[in-house]
Design an enzyme around this catalytic site. Structure first.
Site, mmCIF file in Angstrom:
data_model
loop_
_atom_site.group_PDB
_atom_site.id
_atom_site.type_symbol
_atom_site.label_atom_id
_atom_site.label_comp_id
_atom_site.label_asym_id
_atom_site.label_seq_id
_atom_site.Cartn_x
_atom_site.Cartn_y
_atom_site.Cartn_z
ATOM 1 C CB SER A 17 41.412 31.129 -47.009
ATOM 2 O OG SER A 17 40.685 30.106 -46.350
ATOM 3 C CD GLU A 19 34.021 34.425 -42.449
ATOM 4 O OE1 GLU A 19 33.842 33.376 -43.091
ATOM 5 O OE2 GLU A 19 33.397 34.717 -41.412
ATOM 6 C CG ASP A 110 20.440 33.673 -40.610
ATOM 7 O OD1 ASP A 110 19.834 32.584 -40.698
ATOM 8 O OD2 ASP A 110 21.575 33.789 -40.119
ATOM 9 C CG PHE A 217 30.925 34.947 -31.638
ATOM 10 C CD1 PHE A 217 29.997 35.978 -31.632
ATOM 11 C CD2 PHE A 217 32.232 35.256 -31.964
ATOM 12 C CE1 PHE A 217 30.352 37.280 -31.957
ATOM 13 C CE2 PHE A 217 32.606 36.542 -32.293
ATOM 14 C CZ PHE A 217 31.665 37.557 -32.281
ATOM 15 C CG HIS A 267 38.153 29.897 -44.030
ATOM 16 N ND1 HIS A 267 38.486 30.694 -45.105
ATOM 17 C CD2 HIS A 267 37.055 30.471 -43.461
ATOM 18 C CE1 HIS A 267 37.628 31.703 -45.190
ATOM 19 N NE2 HIS A 267 36.753 31.594 -44.198
#
Length: 295
Positions: A17, A19, A110, A217, A267
């Site tokens: 999958s 994102e 958040d 990140f 993913h």
């Protein structure tokens, strides 16, 4: 470092999958359409779309989800609850259901900078329980898992219990934060199984294409970059091609370890790019197919 023939053959049937994040400009939207078409050739199980802090990208998230569905691929909308009310969540669920969405990635999320706590949901487990109470099993619900421990968790045990609460509230599966240490993933799965949690735990995979981006990140989300990887990346300096080649080797090997250890799927965090993810899938033996997965 090439995938072995046996590994490639085994990986050929492993579900994948992808994102994406909602683009902010018409140019970004056009580029993402091209990226999606390239990735659809690998027949993803679904494509997910992220959701900004406090629902700040809701319009863009829903628009991108709507496009993915119209392109014939299953789409999962990220759905965060911090700062939300039951009424607002109920309305958004109705919108997604009317769009034909069958999957959600349920997150605490958040708040945008400068906002107070507010809202009627404290934890992602509260959101999962509410979705189940409101919609039954209309949605397949994924939740987040953190093999290297959530950066805000009080302890590894507290983090594991928070994950358990989400699963017991009704989650169908979990997707992990990205990592580069397969042992962390396998340990997390083992510990969750000891608690009686049997839902699939899908590893999140982050391709390595830029050392500065990866460091930024990882510092923000708490994902560990093993020292040997960090030092090698630093040693390449501004040599982008060497960074990409090294990253491809590292992440390919990671995916092979995960597959051999029984990971149920992979993913990919694409960052709205296709080249690095396609290179990984090629290395792993996932060949192109003419049509996207059916909804």
């Amino acid at each position: 470092m090439s995938a072995s023939t046996s590994s490639a053959a085994g990986l050929a049937q492993l579900p994948v999958s992808f994102e994406f994040f909602p683009p902010k400009t018409p140019e970004g939207a056009a580029k993402l359409r091209t990226v999606r078409q390239a990735l659809y050739s690998r027949r993803p199980e679904f494509c997910s779309v992220t959701y900004g802090a406090g629902g700040s990208t809701q319009e863009g998230t829903f628009a991108t989800v709507r496009e993915i569905l119209s392109e014939g691929c299953s789409a999962a909308s990220h759905f965060s609850c911090i700062g939300a009310t039951r009424a607002s969540v109920r309305e958004q669920l109705a919108t997604l259901k009317a769009m034909g969405v069958k999957r959600l990635v349920a997150l605490r999320g958040d708040l945008p900078s400068g906002y107070g706590a507010g809202g009627e949901f404290q934890y992602a487990s509260d959101l999962v329980a509410f979705i189940r109470a409101e919609t039954g099993h209309d949605f397949h619900i994924e939740v987040a898992a953190y093999p290297e421990v959530h950066p805000q968790a009080r302890s590894p045990e507290a983090d594991l219990q928070a994950y358990a609460a989400k699963v017991r509230a009704g989650a169908d599966a979990a997707i992990t934060q990205y990592f580069y240490n397969a042992d962390a993933y396998f340990r997390f799965v083992d510990e969750s199984r000891k608690l009686g949690l049997q839902v699939p735990v899908v590893p999140g995979i982050m391709p390595i294409t830029s050392s500065t981006q990866l460091m930024r990140f990882s510092d923000a989300c708490g994902a560990e970059i093993p020292r040997w990887i960090r030092l090698r990346l630093q040693g390449f300096g501004d040599d982008v091609e060497s960074i990409k080649a090294f990253g491809l080797d590292v992440v390919t090997r990671l995916c092979e370890q995960l597959r051999q250890g029984g990971a149920p799927a992979l993913h990919f965090y694409t960052m709205n790019q296709s080249v690095s993810t396609l290179a990984l899938l090629d290395r792993l033996g996932l060949v192109a197919d003419a049509a996207p997965a059916a909804r």
